[in-house]
Design a protein around this motif. Sequence first.
Motif, PDB file in Angstrom:
ATOM      1  N   PRO A 184       0.821  -1.211   0.000  1.00 61.95           N
ATOM      2  CA  PRO A 184       0.000   0.000   0.000  1.00 61.95           C
ATOM      3  C   PRO A 184       0.861   1.271   0.000  1.00 61.95           C
ATOM      4  O   PRO A 184       1.879   1.363   0.697  1.00 61.95           O
TER       5      PRO A 184
ATOM      6  N   VAL B 278      -5.644   5.159  -0.892  1.00 63.42           N
ATOM      7  CA  VAL B 278      -4.543   4.209  -0.747  1.00 63.42           C
ATOM      8  C   VAL B 278      -4.563   3.260  -1.945  1.00 63.42           C
ATOM      9  O   VAL B 278      -5.632   2.844  -2.406  1.00 63.42           O
TER      10      VAL B 278
ATOM     11  N   MET C 186      -9.893   3.189  -0.939  1.00 65.40           N
ATOM     12  CA  MET C 186      -8.912   2.410  -1.688  1.00 65.40           C
ATOM     13  C   MET C 186      -9.103   2.666  -3.179  1.00 65.40           C
ATOM     14  O   MET C 186     -10.228   2.745  -3.665  1.00 65.40           O
TER      15      MET C 186
ATOM     16  N   LEU D  38      -2.392  -0.135  -4.099  1.00 65.33           N
ATOM     17  CA  LEU D  38      -1.351  -1.169  -4.118  1.00 65.33           C
ATOM     18  C   LEU D  38      -0.431  -0.917  -5.311  1.00 65.33           C
ATOM     19  O   LEU D  38      -0.881  -0.888  -6.461  1.00 65.33           O
TER      20      LEU D  38
ATOM     21  N   LEU E  92      -6.478   0.146   7.039  1.00 62.59           N
ATOM     22  CA  LEU E  92      -6.711   0.353   5.611  1.00 62.59           C
ATOM     23  C   LEU E  92      -8.114  -0.065   5.193  1.00 62.59           C
ATOM     24  O   LEU E  92      -8.660   0.447   4.208  1.00 62.59           O
TER      25      LEU E  92
ATOM     26  N   TRP F 109      -5.431  -7.019  -3.085  1.00 59.30           N
ATOM     27  CA  TRP F 109      -5.625  -6.496  -1.725  1.00 59.30           C
ATOM     28  C   TRP F 109      -5.734  -7.658  -0.735  1.00 59.30           C
ATOM     29  O   TRP F 109      -5.145  -7.625   0.350  1.00 59.30           O
TER      30      TRP F 109
END
Length: 301
Positions: free
Chosen positions: A165, A239, A193, A241, A188, A201
């Motif tokens: 993240p 946030v 996201m 990835l 999170l 995730w």
Amino acid sequence: MRRLPPLAAVRVFEAAGRHENFTNAAAELGMTQAAVSYQVRLLEERLGAPLFVREKGRARLSPLGARLLPTLTQALDSIDAAFAAHRVEDESLLTVATTFTFANTWLAWRLGAFQVEHPGIAVRLMTGNSITDLHGGEADIAIRAGAQPWEGLVCEPLMRIDFTPMCTPSFLAATEARLARKIEPADLLSLPMISPDDPWWGKWFDAAGVKHEGRRPVAGLRLDSQADEGHAAMGGQGVVLLTPEFWKNDMRDRRLVQIFPLTATAGFRYWLVYPEHRRKVPKIRHFREWLIGAIPGDHVP
């Protein structure tokens, strides 16, 4: 419909006619003198007339041969020029097919170094997530993401695709100010996201020991490539990835921060892919050597 004589015989006659010597023609063409004589005889039988007057140590052109030779020489020169133009273009242009993410977050930043080392080779990038037909000539070489090699192609592993993240420093500071403590992995789940339905995730939460089954992701942007997701994160959208190797410049310049040291993987990696029969093509060999040298220390041998 063209009624052409055997082109192999035409090529042999043209060489023999220029030299007026079968031995010299054989040396030019990498054939035996007997093979040259045979091909000339085939053409003479096809025409029903002699092309040479055989003399000791010399094969002098007959009137028919002298009339045909200039036109055939010009025709063969034109054919050679057509293929020579293609050879020059093919040797000077390298087409690389790869994903939008790899091209925009890693390769495009470094291609200048390859061009400096090989100024005679221009590079054209084809970006997209569809599989390029390398055997059909759509591209010279490809950099693909996948879990396993592709059959019928040379597949050299380049780098593992890990992810973790990330967000902007201001997004992280605001979140920790609201929490009144350092952020933890489980936090999170309640944050916006980017691409919240991305199955990776779940891989990261598993690696972090966070229970996430049945979670309802907070609404967020849904994007198709890591390159777009990273730029959305830099816009403060939440946030995301990301693969750390792809975003080193942005982390260095504090446009992004890696929230936790933990990275996870889904078993995917990037591969350098090309047809076996093109392994020794100079432009492919030069690019392969440069690319492997430019890959970071986690290059997979």
